[in-house]
Design an enzyme around this catalytic site. Sequence first.
Site, PDB file in Angstrom:
ATOM      1  N   ASN A   8      -0.388 -27.332  -5.806  1.00  0.00           N
ATOM      2  CA  ASN A   8      -1.678 -27.019  -5.185  1.00  0.00           C
ATOM      3  C   ASN A   8      -2.727 -27.131  -6.284  1.00  0.00           C
ATOM      4  O   ASN A   8      -2.830 -26.254  -7.134  1.00  0.00           O
ATOM      5  CB  ASN A   8      -1.649 -25.591  -4.607  1.00  0.00           C
ATOM      6  CG  ASN A   8      -3.021 -25.141  -4.137  1.00  0.00           C
ATOM      7  OD1 ASN A   8      -3.916 -25.966  -3.921  1.00  0.00           O
ATOM      8  ND2 ASN A   8      -3.201 -23.834  -3.982  1.00  0.00           N
ATOM      9  N   LYS A  10      -5.775 -26.844  -6.045  1.00  0.00           N
ATOM     10  CA  LYS A  10      -6.965 -26.020  -5.768  1.00  0.00           C
ATOM     11  C   LYS A  10      -8.215 -26.896  -5.938  1.00  0.00           C
ATOM     12  O   LYS A  10      -8.161 -28.102  -5.678  1.00  0.00           O
ATOM     13  CB  LYS A  10      -6.996 -24.792  -6.666  1.00  0.00           C
ATOM     14  CG  LYS A  10      -5.680 -24.013  -6.659  1.00  0.00           C
ATOM     15  CD  LYS A  10      -5.840 -22.640  -7.223  1.00  0.00           C
ATOM     16  CE  LYS A  10      -4.488 -22.014  -7.461  1.00  0.00           C
ATOM     17  NZ  LYS A  10      -4.510 -20.582  -7.381  1.00  0.00           N
ATOM     18  N   HIS A  95      -3.657 -19.972   2.645  1.00  0.00           N
ATOM     19  CA  HIS A  95      -3.586 -19.600   1.226  1.00  0.00           C
ATOM     20  C   HIS A  95      -4.399 -18.314   1.041  1.00  0.00           C
ATOM     21  O   HIS A  95      -5.428 -18.118   1.680  1.00  0.00           O
ATOM     22  CB  HIS A  95      -4.152 -20.727   0.354  1.00  0.00           C
ATOM     23  CG  HIS A  95      -3.862 -20.522  -1.097  1.00  0.00           C
ATOM     24  ND1 HIS A  95      -4.592 -19.654  -1.873  1.00  0.00           N
ATOM     25  CD2 HIS A  95      -2.900 -21.036  -1.908  1.00  0.00           C
ATOM     26  CE1 HIS A  95      -4.098 -19.654  -3.107  1.00  0.00           C
ATOM     27  NE2 HIS A  95      -3.066 -20.486  -3.148  1.00  0.00           N
ATOM     28  N   GLU A  97      -6.421 -17.451  -1.089  1.00  0.00           N
ATOM     29  CA  GLU A  97      -7.836 -17.664  -1.444  1.00  0.00           C
ATOM     30  C   GLU A  97      -8.660 -17.975  -0.193  1.00  0.00           C
ATOM     31  O   GLU A  97      -9.841 -17.638  -0.137  1.00  0.00           O
ATOM     32  CB  GLU A  97      -7.938 -18.778  -2.511  1.00  0.00           C
ATOM     33  CG  GLU A  97      -7.428 -18.288  -3.862  1.00  0.00           C
ATOM     34  CD  GLU A  97      -6.824 -19.364  -4.758  1.00  0.00           C
ATOM     35  OE1 GLU A  97      -7.042 -20.554  -4.517  1.00  0.00           O
ATOM     36  OE2 GLU A  97      -6.108 -18.973  -5.705  1.00  0.00           O
ATOM     37  N   GLU A 166       3.696 -15.946  -1.400  1.00  0.00           N
ATOM     38  CA  GLU A 166       2.835 -15.917  -2.572  1.00  0.00           C
ATOM     39  C   GLU A 166       2.219 -14.527  -2.711  1.00  0.00           C
ATOM     40  O   GLU A 166       1.170 -14.245  -2.093  1.00  0.00           O
ATOM     41  CB  GLU A 166       1.710 -16.948  -2.430  1.00  0.00           C
ATOM     42  CG  GLU A 166       2.195 -18.369  -2.314  1.00  0.00           C
ATOM     43  CD  GLU A 166       1.191 -19.362  -2.898  1.00  0.00           C
ATOM     44  OE1 GLU A 166       1.602 -20.137  -3.762  1.00  0.00           O
ATOM     45  OE2 GLU A 166       0.006 -19.333  -2.526  1.00  0.00           O
ATOM     46  N   GLY A 172      -2.290 -17.064 -10.053  1.00  0.00           N
ATOM     47  CA  GLY A 172      -3.271 -17.361 -11.095  1.00  0.00           C
ATOM     48  C   GLY A 172      -3.444 -16.252 -12.115  1.00  0.00           C
ATOM     49  O   GLY A 172      -4.365 -16.271 -12.920  1.00  0.00           O
ATOM     50  N   SER A 210       2.175 -18.039 -10.208  1.00  0.00           N
ATOM     51  CA  SER A 210       2.410 -18.192 -11.648  1.00  0.00           C
ATOM     52  C   SER A 210       3.799 -18.740 -11.964  1.00  0.00           C
ATOM     53  O   SER A 210       4.393 -18.386 -12.991  1.00  0.00           O
ATOM     54  CB  SER A 210       2.156 -16.872 -12.386  1.00  0.00           C
ATOM     55  OG  SER A 210       0.806 -16.473 -12.214  1.00  0.00           O
ATOM     56  N   GLY A 231       0.465 -23.707  -8.530  1.00  0.00           N
ATOM     57  CA  GLY A 231      -0.970 -23.897  -8.727  1.00  0.00           C
ATOM     58  C   GLY A 231      -1.247 -24.484 -10.103  1.00  0.00           C
ATOM     59  O   GLY A 231      -1.117 -25.686 -10.335  1.00  0.00           O
ATOM     60  N   GLY A 232      -1.609 -23.620 -11.051  1.00  0.00           N
ATOM     61  CA  GLY A 232      -2.024 -24.057 -12.387  1.00  0.00           C
ATOM     62  C   GLY A 232      -1.072 -25.051 -13.032  1.00  0.00           C
ATOM     63  O   GLY A 232      -1.505 -26.049 -13.634  1.00  0.00           O
TER      64      GLY A 232
HETATM   65  C1  PEP Z   1      -1.233 -21.199  -5.711  1.00  0.00           C
HETATM   66  O1  PEP Z   1      -2.429 -21.449  -5.834  1.00  0.00           O
HETATM   67  O2  PEP Z   1      -0.673 -21.422  -4.632  1.00  0.00           O
HETATM   68  C2  PEP Z   1      -0.509 -20.662  -6.872  1.00  0.00           C
HETATM   69  C3  PEP Z   1       0.728 -20.277  -6.730  1.00  0.00           C
HETATM   70  O3  PEP Z   1      -1.215 -20.615  -8.041  1.00  0.00           O
HETATM   71  P1  PEP Z   1      -0.600 -20.320  -9.522  1.00  0.00           P
HETATM   72  O4  PEP Z   1       0.683 -21.074  -9.630  1.00  0.00           O
HETATM   73  O5  PEP Z   1      -1.652 -20.802 -10.460  1.00  0.00           O
HETATM   74  O6  PEP Z   1      -0.380 -18.831  -9.602  1.00  0.00           O
END
Ligand code: PEP
Length: 248
Positions: A8, A10, A95, A97, A166, A172, A210, A231-232
């Site tokens: 993802n 983002k 999500h 967010e 999640e 994040g 994460s 994500g990251g």
């Molecule tokens: C996400 O945005 O779905 C996510 C899991 O982000 P991160 O891996 O950065 O925590």
Amino acid sequence: MKPLIAGNWKMNGTLVANESLVKAMLDGLAAQAPGADMALCVPAPYLAQLQSLLNGSAISWGAQDVSSHEKGAYTGEVSATMLKDFACRYVIVGHSERRQYHCESDALVAEKARLALAHGITPIVCVGETLAEREAGQTEMVVKRQLAAVIHAVAHCTSEIVVAYEPVWAIGTGKTASPEQAQQVHAVLRAQLAAATQHPERVHILYGGSMNAANAASLLAQPDIDGGLIGGASLKAAEFLHIVASAR
Ligand code: PEP
């Protein structure tokens, strides 16, 4: 069932940066036979670019959101039909967010999932509790409520969704749920799916929050963790490929 590792991005990327990131991933994959299915969920303006870069490769692509409306006067929204025009295989819905910053309700998320499926796009349905909810002992109640809304809306198509657990406090933040904490919630979600579909084992339940090269193997070794939503770490080719390699 092969694990699924989905990135993802983002709201990150540029045409130039995307091209070098995707090319680095594809180069890396040439040297490593992937044991997992892979996907990248990218901002809508980059879907055409990803379609052209990834067409015919081992990596699928998808979007990060979809409108709950078919078409019409909904300025700024992107419809499932439009995603289909760019051959999206997946779309993330719900999500945290989106739930947090765009006030998306369980019912809205469920409608998005239903519409995606109706257009042949697999929804990656995100569920997860906040830190306050976890500390109040409400984790199970919250994730079950979020998933129940989707099951109710998609009914006999439940085995076609992907679920992503999640925990909001892990997204994040660099804080990851321990493999045991994640497995406990995944088992709850699997049991809920089992009551709704004859084939709960066909539903990928991804962990997200994460996940990185260092912690992926222990999370992915859990019996009910069928992959990751990243994500990251999906913005770095080597890190993403390391996670893919951990999923065997
Ligand atoms: C996400 O945005 O779905 C996510 C899991 O982000 P991160 O891996 O950065 O925590």
